[in-house]
Design a protein around this motif. Structure first.
Motif, PDB file in Angstrom:
ATOM      1  N   VAL A  22      45.235   8.245  20.799  1.00  0.00           N
ATOM      2  CA  VAL A  22      46.139   9.381  20.994  1.00  0.00           C
ATOM      3  C   VAL A  22      45.440  10.683  20.606  1.00  0.00           C
ATOM      4  O   VAL A  22      45.448  11.666  21.359  1.00  0.00           O
ATOM      5  CB  VAL A  22      47.456   9.191  20.204  1.00  0.00           C
ATOM      6  CG1 VAL A  22      48.324  10.429  20.296  1.00  0.00           C
ATOM      7  CG2 VAL A  22      48.198   7.963  20.715  1.00  0.00           C
ATOM      8  N   THR A  23      44.825  10.693  19.425  1.00  0.00           N
ATOM      9  CA  THR A  23      44.114  11.901  18.995  1.00  0.00           C
ATOM     10  C   THR A  23      42.940  12.185  19.912  1.00  0.00           C
ATOM     11  O   THR A  23      42.714  13.341  20.305  1.00  0.00           O
ATOM     12  CB  THR A  23      43.650  11.762  17.534  1.00  0.00           C
ATOM     13  OG1 THR A  23      44.798  11.582  16.695  1.00  0.00           O
ATOM     14  CG2 THR A  23      42.882  12.991  17.067  1.00  0.00           C
ATOM     15  N   ASP A  58      41.566   5.682  17.522  1.00  0.00           N
ATOM     16  CA  ASP A  58      42.731   6.577  17.585  1.00  0.00           C
ATOM     17  C   ASP A  58      42.768   7.218  18.970  1.00  0.00           C
ATOM     18  O   ASP A  58      42.362   8.359  19.166  1.00  0.00           O
ATOM     19  CB  ASP A  58      42.637   7.636  16.481  1.00  0.00           C
ATOM     20  CG  ASP A  58      43.835   8.561  16.431  1.00  0.00           C
ATOM     21  OD1 ASP A  58      44.763   8.412  17.251  1.00  0.00           O
ATOM     22  OD2 ASP A  58      43.836   9.454  15.551  1.00  0.00           O
ATOM     23  N   MET A  90      44.281  13.655  23.142  1.00  0.00           N
ATOM     24  CA  MET A  90      44.743  15.027  22.939  1.00  0.00           C
ATOM     25  C   MET A  90      43.554  15.972  22.842  1.00  0.00           C
ATOM     26  O   MET A  90      43.543  17.046  23.448  1.00  0.00           O
ATOM     27  CB  MET A  90      45.595  15.126  21.676  1.00  0.00           C
ATOM     28  CG  MET A  90      46.077  16.539  21.392  1.00  0.00           C
ATOM     29  SD  MET A  90      46.590  16.818  19.686  1.00  0.00           S
ATOM     30  CE  MET A  90      45.079  16.585  18.790  1.00  0.00           C
ATOM     31  N   SER A 112      43.373  14.079   9.804  1.00  0.00           N
ATOM     32  CA  SER A 112      44.271  15.207   9.547  1.00  0.00           C
ATOM     33  C   SER A 112      43.499  16.443   9.104  1.00  0.00           C
ATOM     34  O   SER A 112      43.813  17.560   9.509  1.00  0.00           O
ATOM     35  CB  SER A 112      45.320  14.818   8.509  1.00  0.00           C
ATOM     36  OG  SER A 112      46.151  13.804   9.040  1.00  0.00           O
ATOM     37  N   GLU A 145      51.705  18.846  15.360  1.00  0.00           N
ATOM     38  CA  GLU A 145      52.564  17.668  15.425  1.00  0.00           C
ATOM     39  C   GLU A 145      51.757  16.377  15.343  1.00  0.00           C
ATOM     40  O   GLU A 145      52.234  15.374  14.804  1.00  0.00           O
ATOM     41  CB  GLU A 145      53.430  17.707  16.690  1.00  0.00           C
ATOM     42  CG  GLU A 145      54.525  18.745  16.583  1.00  0.00           C
ATOM     43  CD  GLU A 145      55.402  18.850  17.807  1.00  0.00           C
ATOM     44  OE1 GLU A 145      55.135  18.166  18.828  1.00  0.00           O
ATOM     45  OE2 GLU A 145      56.372  19.633  17.761  1.00  0.00           O
ATOM     46  N   ARG A 146      50.523  16.386  15.814  1.00  0.00           N
ATOM     47  CA  ARG A 146      49.685  15.191  15.675  1.00  0.00           C
ATOM     48  C   ARG A 146      49.329  14.966  14.209  1.00  0.00           C
ATOM     49  O   ARG A 146      49.299  13.827  13.737  1.00  0.00           O
ATOM     50  CB  ARG A 146      48.424  15.301  16.537  1.00  0.00           C
ATOM     51  CG  ARG A 146      47.578  14.049  16.514  1.00  0.00           C
ATOM     52  CD  ARG A 146      48.325  12.845  17.070  1.00  0.00           C
ATOM     53  NE  ARG A 146      47.566  11.608  16.882  1.00  0.00           N
ATOM     54  CZ  ARG A 146      48.099  10.403  16.817  1.00  0.00           C
ATOM     55  NH1 ARG A 146      49.406  10.244  16.956  1.00  0.00           N
ATOM     56  NH2 ARG A 146      47.355   9.346  16.621  1.00  0.00           N
TER      57      ARG A 146
END
Length: 169
Positions: free
Chosen positions: A144-145, A142, A148, A29, A81-82
């Motif tokens: 997804v990250t 991870d 992206m 994050s 949003e991630r």
């Protein structure tokens, strides 16, 4: 008058149970917040240059920067949003936002070539940050990250190619 509680949500930290370590979620994050800030800065700068570019390269730079700032604007939401999906609050303070955009004085004294060179510098910096954060995402599993950020990196590398092509000799 009765309050509608759904319209007054309490912000709370939630740790998603998605197979990623809590320490990684915090680190990711923070890294994504850096990516978000650099994307936001680049979007603003790109739009300012879009409005103010002059000279024989006006047409191609004006068109290219419009496409770029629209893409960057969309990316800002995806990145924020991630951060939320990882259980953290999307950044609400990007520091002193007045430093994001070039000053009127610097725009008045910048040639189209100077503007493109400045955008190149920021795209290269964003690409380095994205590559670092994306590598850590891959190491942590991870996907997804990482996916992206791969898309974001693809955009920045293509933007660099196009910007450099415009100002090449």
């Amino acid at each position: 008058m009765a309050k509608v509680t759904a319209l007054n949500p309490k912000t709370r930290k939630t740790t998603p149970e998605i197979g990623l370590e809590e320490s990684y979620l915090e680190e990711a994050s923070k890294g994504l917040s850096e990516v978000l800030a650099s994307t936001y800065k680049l979007m603003i700068k790109t739009q300012v240059y879009h409005w103010n570019v002059v000279g024989p390269l006006f047409g191609p730079i004006h068109e290219l920067t419009e496409a770029h700032y629209n893409t960057l604007f969309e990316a800002i939401d995806i990145i924020a949003e991630r951060v939320r999906a990882l259980g953290h609050i999307a950044p609400v303070n990007f520091g002193d936002m007045k430093n994001f955009a070039p000053t009127g004085h610097s725009v008045d004294n910048s040639s189209a070539h100077d503007m493109v060179a400045d955008l190149i510098k920021d795209h290269e910096a964003a690409a380095r940050t994205i590559r670092e954060v994306g590598s850590k995402a891959g190491e942590a599993g991870d996907m997804v990250t990482e996916d992206m950020l791969t898309a974001r990196l693809t955009f920045h590398e293509k933007a660099l190619w196009m910007l450099k092509a415009i100002v090449s000799d």
